[in-house]
Design an enzyme around this catalytic site. Structure first.
Site, short mmCIF file in Angstrom:
data_model
loop_
_atom_site.label_atom_id
_atom_site.label_comp_id
_atom_site.label_asym_id
_atom_site.label_seq_id
_atom_site.Cartn_x
_atom_site.Cartn_y
_atom_site.Cartn_z
N CYS A 76 43.19 49.42 43.29
CA CYS A 76 44.24 48.42 43.13
C CYS A 76 43.64 47.06 43.48
CB CYS A 76 45.37 48.78 44.09
SG CYS A 76 46.72 47.58 44.13
N CYS A 187 44.21 44.29 36.96
CA CYS A 187 45.20 45.14 37.63
C CYS A 187 44.99 46.52 37.05
CB CYS A 187 46.62 44.65 37.33
SG CYS A 187 47.90 45.82 37.84
N1 DGL Z 1 47.63 48.44 40.32
C1 DGL Z 1 47.70 47.28 41.09
C2 DGL Z 1 46.60 46.29 40.93
O1 DGL Z 1 45.56 46.67 40.58
C3 DGL Z 1 48.89 46.84 41.79
C4 DGL Z 1 50.05 46.48 40.97
C5 DGL Z 1 51.23 46.18 41.83
O2 DGL Z 1 51.65 47.06 42.58
O3 DGL Z 1 51.74 45.05 41.73
O4 DGL Z 1 46.73 45.14 41.16
#
Ligand code: DGL
EC number: 5.1.1.3
Length: 265
Positions: A76, A187
């Site tokens: 993430c 993301c």
């Molecule tokens: N998958 C996430 C990222 O890479 C987080 C997305 C979120 O929860 O806002 O930023």
């Protein structure tokens, strides 16, 4: 070689986005066991503060360590940006792999000198992002856009809905109009939107940069350097945990199986 080598790789995300990283890890290291933790009860992270995200991610790391994870991949960008320094300080003996926007490869690859970055609001507004851009994208125009609403679309299995495509158009068309020839997916939820992103790009010359394969190779390298790869020769399995309900855990496993099938199809 100790039994610790057969311990699982831990993967953590706010929700389903880490599946894009999980899939490449499983393809690169098929003998490894994997345990995936999604903070479904608190997803999305993108609009939260650093203190909130750090607190939530700490719970996830503890859960993965209780499941005996030998390495933890913070799959993430938002959680990495907010919390990885704190995690490394708190658990100096645990190898952590984090995700940072792939500005460097994009800046190297661009021919037009314009690069688009699609991340969460937290990531694109962060100090870390500004720093990476200054360091690796000198002389390159970086158009950084917060993909508000997209994480929710992925969490609710709406990748192929018209409203998702409309949101993506709103974010990507201005990048294309400005001449961007690279699109950095900053993301981990966004690789799940690649079919819709490709439809928007059409035959225009924009390359999509998904960091997942590089993260999987890096995980393999770190485990190899530390002598921590499994000696098992049979296929490993994956376990999906969620801070939400049993139903959320099942949905994660189903989505993961579906996504990896689209990669190998
Ligand atoms: N998958 C996430 C990222 O890479 C987080 C997305 C979120 O929860 O806002 O930023």
């Amino acid at each position: 070689m100790t039994s610790a080598n057969n311990a699982p790789i831990g993967i953590l995300d706010s929700g389903m986005g880490g599946i894009s990283i999980w899939a490449e890890i499983v393809r690169t290291l098929p003998q490894e066991e994997v345990v995936y933790w999604a903070d479904t009860a608190h997803c999305p992270y993108g609009g939260r503060t650093q203190a909130e995200i750090t607190k939530l991610v700490t719970v996830g790391v503890k859960t993965l360590l209780e499941a005996h994870a030998k390495i933890i991949v913070i799959a993430c960008n938002t959680a990495t940006t907010a919390a990885i320094a704190t995690l490394r300080a708190q658990w100096p003996e645990v190898p952590f792999i984090g995700l940072e926007p792939a500005i460097k490869p994009a800046a190297r690859a661009t021919r037009t000198g314009v690069v688009g970055v699609l991340g969460t609001a937290y990531t694109v507004q962060s100090e870390m992002f500004r720093h990476t851009t200054e360091q690796y994208a000198q002389g390159v125009r970086v158009i950084a856009t917060a993909g508000n609403g997209l994480v929710e679309q992925v969490e609710n299995d709406r990748e192929e809905q018209p409203e998702t495509e409309n949101l993506l158009k709103q974010y990507i068309e201005p990048m294309l109009a400005a001449g961007a020839d690279q699109l950095v997916l900053a993301c981990t939820h966004f690789p799940l939107l690649v079919p819709a992103i490709r439809r928007i790009i059409g035959n225009r010359p924009m390359q999509i940069i998904n960091p997942a394969p590089a993260i999987a190779r890096h995980t393999q390298e770190v485990l190899a350097e530390r002598g921590m790869l499994t000696a098992r020769e049979t296929q490993g399995s994956s376990r999906f945990l969620s801070s939400g309900t049993e139903h959320d855990s099942r949905r994660l496993a189903e989505k993961a199986a579906h996504y990896i099938a689209t990669l190998t199809a």
